[in-house]
Design a protein around this motif. Sequence first.
Motif, mmCIF file in Angstrom:
data_model
loop_
_atom_site.group_PDB
_atom_site.id
_atom_site.type_symbol
_atom_site.label_atom_id
_atom_site.label_comp_id
_atom_site.label_asym_id
_atom_site.label_seq_id
_atom_site.Cartn_x
_atom_site.Cartn_y
_atom_site.Cartn_z
ATOM 1 N N ARG A 48 17.087 2.400 26.814
ATOM 2 C CA ARG A 48 18.537 2.364 27.036
ATOM 3 C C ARG A 48 19.143 3.833 25.835
ATOM 4 O O ARG A 48 19.736 4.559 26.350
ATOM 5 C CB ARG A 48 19.411 1.525 26.694
ATOM 6 C CG ARG A 48 20.910 1.510 27.145
ATOM 7 C CD ARG A 48 21.585 0.124 26.959
ATOM 8 N NE ARG A 48 21.954 0.069 25.421
ATOM 9 C CZ ARG A 48 22.715 0.393 24.848
ATOM 10 N NH1 ARG A 48 23.801 1.324 25.507
ATOM 11 N NH2 ARG A 48 22.904 0.188 23.616
ATOM 12 N N ALA A 49 18.537 3.622 24.587
ATOM 13 C CA ALA A 49 18.577 4.560 23.702
ATOM 14 C C ALA A 49 17.970 6.014 23.926
ATOM 15 O O ALA A 49 18.632 6.791 23.565
ATOM 16 C CB ALA A 49 18.304 3.888 22.313
ATOM 17 N N ARG A 50 16.855 5.861 24.647
ATOM 18 C CA ARG A 50 16.057 7.009 24.707
ATOM 19 C C ARG A 50 16.523 7.715 26.200
ATOM 20 O O ARG A 50 16.023 8.826 26.561
ATOM 21 C CB ARG A 50 14.696 6.824 24.585
ATOM 22 C CG ARG A 50 14.210 6.409 23.304
ATOM 23 C CD ARG A 50 12.857 6.730 22.967
ATOM 24 N NE ARG A 50 12.724 8.248 23.112
ATOM 25 C CZ ARG A 50 12.866 9.077 22.609
ATOM 26 N NH1 ARG A 50 13.532 8.825 21.342
ATOM 27 N NH2 ARG A 50 12.598 10.252 22.901
ATOM 28 N N ALA A 51 17.255 6.987 26.726
ATOM 29 C CA ALA A 51 17.650 7.448 28.196
ATOM 30 C C ALA A 51 18.040 9.008 28.115
ATOM 31 O O ALA A 51 19.038 9.463 27.321
ATOM 32 C CB ALA A 51 18.906 6.832 28.969
ATOM 33 N N GLY A 52 17.608 9.881 28.938
ATOM 34 C CA GLY A 52 17.810 11.472 28.708
ATOM 35 C C GLY A 52 17.193 12.299 27.673
ATOM 36 O O GLY A 52 17.390 13.349 27.407
ATOM 37 N N VAL A 53 16.476 11.587 26.724
ATOM 38 C CA VAL A 53 15.881 12.430 25.701
ATOM 39 C C VAL A 53 14.501 12.555 26.266
ATOM 40 O O VAL A 53 13.666 11.571 26.641
ATOM 41 C CB VAL A 53 15.893 11.520 24.504
ATOM 42 C CG1 VAL A 53 15.035 12.209 23.362
ATOM 43 C CG2 VAL A 53 17.226 11.220 24.086
ATOM 44 N N SER A 54 14.116 13.761 26.085
ATOM 45 C CA SER A 54 12.650 14.277 26.406
ATOM 46 C C SER A 54 12.119 15.049 25.386
ATOM 47 O O SER A 54 12.769 15.561 24.409
ATOM 48 C CB SER A 54 12.465 15.149 27.743
ATOM 49 O OG SER A 54 13.315 16.341 27.537
ATOM 50 N N GLY A 55 10.588 15.132 25.299
ATOM 51 C CA GLY A 55 10.161 15.792 24.113
ATOM 52 C C GLY A 55 8.913 15.059 23.090
ATOM 53 O O GLY A 55 8.657 14.164 23.685
ATOM 54 N N ARG A 56 8.771 15.624 22.120
ATOM 55 C CA ARG A 56 7.788 14.909 21.274
ATOM 56 C C ARG A 56 7.921 13.573 21.009
ATOM 57 O O ARG A 56 7.075 12.677 21.179
ATOM 58 C CB ARG A 56 7.542 15.883 19.991
ATOM 59 C CG ARG A 56 6.335 15.762 19.368
ATOM 60 C CD ARG A 56 6.309 16.386 17.986
ATOM 61 N NE ARG A 56 6.988 17.723 17.913
ATOM 62 C CZ ARG A 56 7.176 18.406 16.849
ATOM 63 N NH1 ARG A 56 7.194 17.756 15.925
ATOM 64 N NH2 ARG A 56 7.728 19.631 17.073
ATOM 65 N N SER A 57 9.067 13.086 20.569
ATOM 66 C CA SER A 57 9.392 11.924 20.147
ATOM 67 C C SER A 57 9.229 10.972 21.347
ATOM 68 O O SER A 57 8.826 9.595 21.042
ATOM 69 C CB SER A 57 10.682 11.684 19.374
ATOM 70 O OG SER A 57 11.487 11.693 20.352
ATOM 71 N N SER A 58 9.513 11.298 22.476
ATOM 72 C CA SER A 58 9.313 10.167 23.682
ATOM 73 C C SER A 58 7.801 9.990 23.771
ATOM 74 O O SER A 58 7.409 9.059 24.437
ATOM 75 C CB SER A 58 9.865 10.641 25.012
ATOM 76 O OG SER A 58 9.128 11.912 25.258
#
Lengths: 164, 104
Positions: A48-58
Amino acid sequence: MALLAAYGAIWLSVRGQNPYSGPSGAALVELYAFIAVASVAVGFEARRARAGVSGRSSRQQWSLAIPLVAAFLAVYVLIGALRYDGFSYGIMPAAGPLIVVGAAMAGYNAAREDWQLLGVSVAAVAVGVGSAFAGPVGVWGVAGVGLFALLVCRAIVQVWQRRA
Amino acid sequence: MTGADTATRALDPLIHVPARLRIVATLAALPDGDALSFTRLQKMIGLTPGNLITHLRKLEDAGYLSTEKTGNGVASRTSVALSHRGRLALDTYTAALRDLLAGL
């Protein structure tokens, strides 16, 4: 509190056993149900917290999940091997995951330079090591109380930091 | 020229607008190299799509952020990331704001 209850149930089921025969099936089911529910809740919250986040940390989250799962399974492979060879493994289910998973978390948090979580991980390893010396009966009680105290300390630090 | 005047001049007008400050601060909370989808950013900031696009375009023109569109049609997705320049601009802005408020 659920963690303390899960470890406490196992400690109550092995308390006074002589000779030691291990935790009851119901207590083990309670502990593994707690671990399963906690894992699902953490995974759901992280998603839920990472929804919409893309890139290195995912991609980096897999670099934590894979060693953690591998470390957790490694403990049970060792338990299986000890049991197969007829050795005592009484302290392993309680102390083993704390030491091995705590060490994996410590390495991950040191690499991320997250000193607070590194401290929590090292403290979890210390709880695991300390509980290992309590014997197969005491290990559940010491590990449960130690982990509970660790989580309470972490919560107090987080509240204090938010207020500062 | 007083220290307060210098600090006021250093308050980047591009970031100083409340909506853009929220956009930049939200993106700055992500680790370097991460991007946020347009829809998630819109939910977090609470702006209309048109309003958000306008502010993003201004920040992108200044080189403070980059946008990337992937996919086509209904499956298209726009990601927004703060650039190195945008991060530096926010650092300068916050330092100037702290200087300005230090005298209170």
